[in-house]
Design a protein around this motif. Structure first.
Motif, PDB file in Angstrom:
ATOM      1  N   GLY A 100      -6.434  36.806  -2.924  1.00  0.00           N
ATOM      2  CA  GLY A 100      -6.052  35.611  -3.299  1.00  0.00           C
ATOM      3  C   GLY A 100      -4.846  35.029  -2.253  1.00  0.00           C
ATOM      4  O   GLY A 100      -4.460  34.186  -2.378  1.00  0.00           O
ATOM      5  N   LYS A 101      -4.163  35.847  -1.467  1.00  0.00           N
ATOM      6  CA  LYS A 101      -2.730  35.770  -0.710  1.00  0.00           C
ATOM      7  C   LYS A 101      -3.394  35.392   0.581  1.00  0.00           C
ATOM      8  O   LYS A 101      -3.527  36.019   1.741  1.00  0.00           O
ATOM      9  CB  LYS A 101      -1.876  36.289  -0.694  1.00  0.00           C
ATOM     10  N   VAL A 102      -2.872  34.348   1.193  1.00  0.00           N
ATOM     11  CA  VAL A 102      -3.156  32.896   2.682  1.00  0.00           C
ATOM     12  C   VAL A 102      -2.796  34.619   4.089  1.00  0.00           C
ATOM     13  O   VAL A 102      -2.987  34.497   4.002  1.00  0.00           O
ATOM     14  CB  VAL A 102      -2.751  32.034   2.778  1.00  0.00           C
ATOM     15  N   ILE A 171     -14.466  27.483   7.917  1.00  0.00           N
ATOM     16  CA  ILE A 171     -13.299  28.822   8.490  1.00  0.00           C
ATOM     17  C   ILE A 171     -13.659  30.047   8.568  1.00  0.00           C
ATOM     18  O   ILE A 171     -13.612  30.823   9.978  1.00  0.00           O
ATOM     19  CB  ILE A 171     -13.197  28.803   7.412  1.00  0.00           C
ATOM     20  N   PHE A 172     -15.417  30.437   8.063  1.00  0.00           N
ATOM     21  CA  PHE A 172     -15.968  31.333   9.273  1.00  0.00           C
ATOM     22  C   PHE A 172     -16.701  31.189  10.312  1.00  0.00           C
ATOM     23  O   PHE A 172     -16.036  31.818  11.134  1.00  0.00           O
ATOM     24  CB  PHE A 172     -17.144  32.037   8.479  1.00  0.00           C
ATOM     25  N   LEU A 202      -4.655  26.264   5.750  1.00  0.00           N
ATOM     26  CA  LEU A 202      -4.858  26.970   4.378  1.00  0.00           C
ATOM     27  C   LEU A 202      -3.711  26.605   3.393  1.00  0.00           C
ATOM     28  O   LEU A 202      -4.109  26.328   2.146  1.00  0.00           O
ATOM     29  CB  LEU A 202      -5.549  28.612   4.957  1.00  0.00           C
ATOM     30  N   ARG A 203      -2.900  27.194   3.755  1.00  0.00           N
ATOM     31  CA  ARG A 203      -1.335  27.202   3.185  1.00  0.00           C
ATOM     32  C   ARG A 203      -1.353  25.301   2.684  1.00  0.00           C
ATOM     33  O   ARG A 203      -0.498  24.908   1.550  1.00  0.00           O
ATOM     34  CB  ARG A 203      -0.188  27.558   3.876  1.00  0.00           C
ATOM     35  N   GLY A 209      -3.200  20.642  -3.063  1.00  0.00           N
ATOM     36  CA  GLY A 209      -4.586  21.166  -4.233  1.00  0.00           C
ATOM     37  C   GLY A 209      -5.447  20.692  -3.586  1.00  0.00           C
ATOM     38  O   GLY A 209      -6.446  20.509  -4.679  1.00  0.00           O
ATOM     39  N   HIS A 210      -5.965  20.551  -2.764  1.00  0.00           N
ATOM     40  CA  HIS A 210      -7.249  20.522  -1.630  1.00  0.00           C
ATOM     41  C   HIS A 210      -7.549  19.141  -2.329  1.00  0.00           C
ATOM     42  O   HIS A 210      -8.701  19.180  -2.903  1.00  0.00           O
ATOM     43  CB  HIS A 210      -7.954  22.212  -2.334  1.00  0.00           C
TER      44      HIS A 210
END
Length: 217
Positions: A100-102, A171-172, A202-203, A209-210
């Motif tokens: 779960g870490k960018v 993203i993919f 992504l950060r 909070g997206h």
């Protein structure tokens, strides 16, 4: 048994016997996985049309009959080689490190391409072939669904909310394009720099909070 003249098809291409490199002998006990790796290399080098029992046997350094024994049909060989490609790529791409870490997301993608370009080229060859042979589409969908699912799970670990399908695809697609470009152009440092830029985006999503503003104006 090593590859011999009887394992070479005359229609394989313009190269002559003297142009062929010696094939590695398949060691006892390697079996099915060695044949799948050989199938991947055959397709990566010459496209799907070059995938025959005889070509795989020659690449693996074994007999035509052993390939038939393990897979039974060319379609089964293609399906199992695809499944093998999925397992290998997911295990080496760090697409889903699970932290779960960018900072951990997609670490080592450029090294993955350098280490085994054949398995990446194999997947792109089949992807393009599926445009001409719709019967391959279910297998290609299964391949990419595995990638999409892994990407979505890891994004959902990072972000405050579950990652939706559009963001997952975006993203993919960026990662997929970078892998393809590195296969063609090289430049792994460009891949690394681009993925770090992707992590920066992504950060930002994590930080806000997206949430998408209702009014950009």
């Amino acid at each position: 048994m090593t590859a011999s003249a009887e394992g070479v098809e005359g229609s394989d291409g313009p190269e002559g016997p003297g142009d062929r490199k010696p094939r590695r002998r398949m060691n006892y006990g390697e079996g099915r996985e060695a044949l799948l790796n050989a199938a991947v290399r055959v397709v990566a080098q010459g496209g799907l049309r070059k995938l025959t029992y005889r070509a795989v046997a020659q690449e693996a350094g074994t007999t035509h009959g052993l390939v038939v024994h393990h897979f039974g049909s060319r379609d089964a060989l293609i399906a199992e080689a695809l499944a093998h490609a999925i397992r290998t790529s997911l295990n080496t791409s760090a697409l889903e490190p699970g932290t779960g870490k960018v900072a951990d997301f997609s670490v080592g993608v450029s090294d993955m391409v350098i280490a085994d370009p054949g398995i990446q080229a194999f997947q792109y060859e089949l992807l393009l072939e599926a445009r001409r042979r719709p019967e391959l589409l279910p297998q290609i969908r299964a391949l990419y669904d595995a990638y999409f699912d892994a990407t979505r799970r890891e994004l959902s670990r990072m972000l405050p909310e579950d990652a939706g399908r559009p963001l997952t695809r975006l993203i993919f697609a960026a990662l997929d394009g970078l892998v393809l470009h590195q296969l063609v152009f090289g430049e792994p440092e460009t891949t690394d720099a681009a993925i770090e830029e992707l992590r920066g985006l992504l950060r930002l999503l994590v930080a806000d909070g997206h949430e998408t503003p209702e009014n950009d104006g």
